[in-house]
Design a protein around this motif. Sequence first.
Motif, PDB file in Angstrom:
ATOM      1  N   ARG A  61      41.721 -11.269  39.785  1.00  0.00           N
ATOM      2  CA  ARG A  61      42.409 -10.849  38.561  1.00  0.00           C
ATOM      3  C   ARG A  61      43.891 -10.595  38.828  1.00  0.00           C
ATOM      4  O   ARG A  61      44.264 -10.056  39.881  1.00  0.00           O
ATOM      5  CB  ARG A  61      41.771  -9.577  38.001  1.00  0.00           C
ATOM      6  CG  ARG A  61      40.396  -9.764  37.385  1.00  0.00           C
ATOM      7  CD  ARG A  61      39.891  -8.446  36.799  1.00  0.00           C
ATOM      8  NE  ARG A  61      40.793  -7.932  35.773  1.00  0.00           N
ATOM      9  CZ  ARG A  61      40.653  -8.142  34.471  1.00  0.00           C
ATOM     10  NH1 ARG A  61      39.662  -8.898  34.034  1.00  0.00           N
ATOM     11  NH2 ARG A  61      41.496  -7.617  33.607  1.00  0.00           N
ATOM     12  N   LEU A  62      44.723 -10.951  37.873  1.00  0.00           N
ATOM     13  CA  LEU A  62      46.166 -10.741  38.018  1.00  0.00           C
ATOM     14  C   LEU A  62      46.529  -9.267  37.981  1.00  0.00           C
ATOM     15  O   LEU A  62      47.615  -8.875  38.406  1.00  0.00           O
ATOM     16  CB  LEU A  62      46.916 -11.505  36.917  1.00  0.00           C
ATOM     17  CG  LEU A  62      46.802 -13.029  36.967  1.00  0.00           C
ATOM     18  CD1 LEU A  62      47.578 -13.660  35.814  1.00  0.00           C
ATOM     19  CD2 LEU A  62      47.316 -13.568  38.300  1.00  0.00           C
ATOM     20  N   ASP A  63      45.607  -8.437  37.480  1.00  0.00           N
ATOM     21  CA  ASP A  63      45.840  -6.991  37.446  1.00  0.00           C
ATOM     22  C   ASP A  63      44.855  -6.268  38.366  1.00  0.00           C
ATOM     23  O   ASP A  63      44.390  -5.171  38.067  1.00  0.00           O
ATOM     24  CB  ASP A  63      45.723  -6.447  36.019  1.00  0.00           C
ATOM     25  CG  ASP A  63      44.329  -6.637  35.428  1.00  0.00           C
ATOM     26  OD1 ASP A  63      43.519  -7.387  36.018  1.00  0.00           O
ATOM     27  OD2 ASP A  63      44.032  -6.035  34.375  1.00  0.00           O
ATOM     28  N   SER A  64      44.549  -6.881  39.488  1.00  0.00           N
ATOM     29  CA  SER A  64      43.523  -6.348  40.393  1.00  0.00           C
ATOM     30  C   SER A  64      43.849  -4.960  40.935  1.00  0.00           C
ATOM     31  O   SER A  64      42.952  -4.233  41.368  1.00  0.00           O
ATOM     32  CB  SER A  64      43.300  -7.309  41.567  1.00  0.00           C
ATOM     33  OG  SER A  64      44.511  -7.521  42.280  1.00  0.00           O
ATOM     34  N   LEU A  65      45.121  -4.568  40.936  1.00  0.00           N
ATOM     35  CA  LEU A  65      45.499  -3.250  41.462  1.00  0.00           C
ATOM     36  C   LEU A  65      45.846  -2.251  40.354  1.00  0.00           C
ATOM     37  O   LEU A  65      46.384  -1.176  40.630  1.00  0.00           O
ATOM     38  CB  LEU A  65      46.689  -3.396  42.417  1.00  0.00           C
ATOM     39  CG  LEU A  65      46.472  -4.307  43.627  1.00  0.00           C
ATOM     40  CD1 LEU A  65      47.702  -4.293  44.532  1.00  0.00           C
ATOM     41  CD2 LEU A  65      45.230  -3.898  44.415  1.00  0.00           C
ATOM     42  N   ALA A  66      45.516  -2.592  39.120  1.00  0.00           N
ATOM     43  CA  ALA A  66      45.819  -1.712  37.990  1.00  0.00           C
ATOM     44  C   ALA A  66      45.158  -0.346  38.170  1.00  0.00           C
ATOM     45  O   ALA A  66      44.006  -0.246  38.579  1.00  0.00           O
ATOM     46  CB  ALA A  66      45.355  -2.348  36.688  1.00  0.00           C
ATOM     47  N   GLY A  67      45.913   0.702  37.871  1.00  0.00           N
ATOM     48  CA  GLY A  67      45.383   2.058  37.963  1.00  0.00           C
ATOM     49  C   GLY A  67      45.515   2.684  39.332  1.00  0.00           C
ATOM     50  O   GLY A  67      45.243   3.881  39.499  1.00  0.00           O
ATOM     51  N   LEU A  68      45.958   1.916  40.324  1.00  0.00           N
ATOM     52  CA  LEU A  68      46.133   2.444  41.677  1.00  0.00           C
ATOM     53  C   LEU A  68      47.586   2.858  41.889  1.00  0.00           C
ATOM     54  O   LEU A  68      48.508   2.128  41.517  1.00  0.00           O
ATOM     55  CB  LEU A  68      45.731   1.413  42.728  1.00  0.00           C
ATOM     56  CG  LEU A  68      44.267   0.965  42.718  1.00  0.00           C
ATOM     57  CD1 LEU A  68      44.031  -0.064  43.814  1.00  0.00           C
ATOM     58  CD2 LEU A  68      43.326   2.156  42.895  1.00  0.00           C
TER      59      LEU A  68
END
Length: 250
Positions: A61-68
């Motif tokens: 996912r292009l937002d695989s690190l979202a929320g980190l």
Amino acid sequence: MNEREKSAGTVDEDEVARFSRLAGQWWDERGPMAPLHKFNPVRLAYIRDRASAHFGRDRARLDSLAGLRILDIGCGGGILSEPLARLGATVLGVDPSASNIAVARDHAAQSELTIDYRNMTAEVLADAGEVFDLVLAMEVIEHVSDVGLFVDTAAAMVKPGGLLFVATLNRTVKSFALAIVGAEYILRWLPRGTHQWDKFVTPNELDIAIERTGLQITDETGVIYNLMADRWQLSADMDVNYMVVAEKAE
């Protein structure tokens, strides 16, 4: 960590001055930072893949690190901070060089990225009680004045259940031949004096320093340059460049 240790710090002022002089060339992919630009894809993929596996994310996912929330220690001009932000992470980049931070802020603004850049040391940030899901010390530890204290400081800012990433250079005859003689004097990939071989850190020394903080090593890998493919890649060979991941228990 006692008060004497806190006041001593880990910043090597000569190293800060050296990289400050190169500040205007951080984003020149054919300039002194060219090796870092070539190295960036492999270290970024390693961070993304290990973090995705650890936190149960889809690495595709292009937002695989979202929320980190990620701390990039010694962020320089933001070469690593920016792609991490593009993957959705909330990124804080710190660097003791004011000129590096100025370059990083300007480039992030031009790229329309929101990244929190601060001109400060890791020690000051740790003293403020800041904590992160991921703490990154990529190509930094070989430039500090006190490896043990630096690792203590970085580890203290990892949240319970979070990860510490370190990328550095091994202190071997092979690393002297390739990273200093080859890269700085023969191929001239780096300005002469960029590295001091006696400040390189062996995997065993780094493992001991990390484990003393209570973190557990979860992965180690070498990184080698594939001359035929003109790119860096992961390898079992840790004689020169290598990366380490450690986890803090919840």
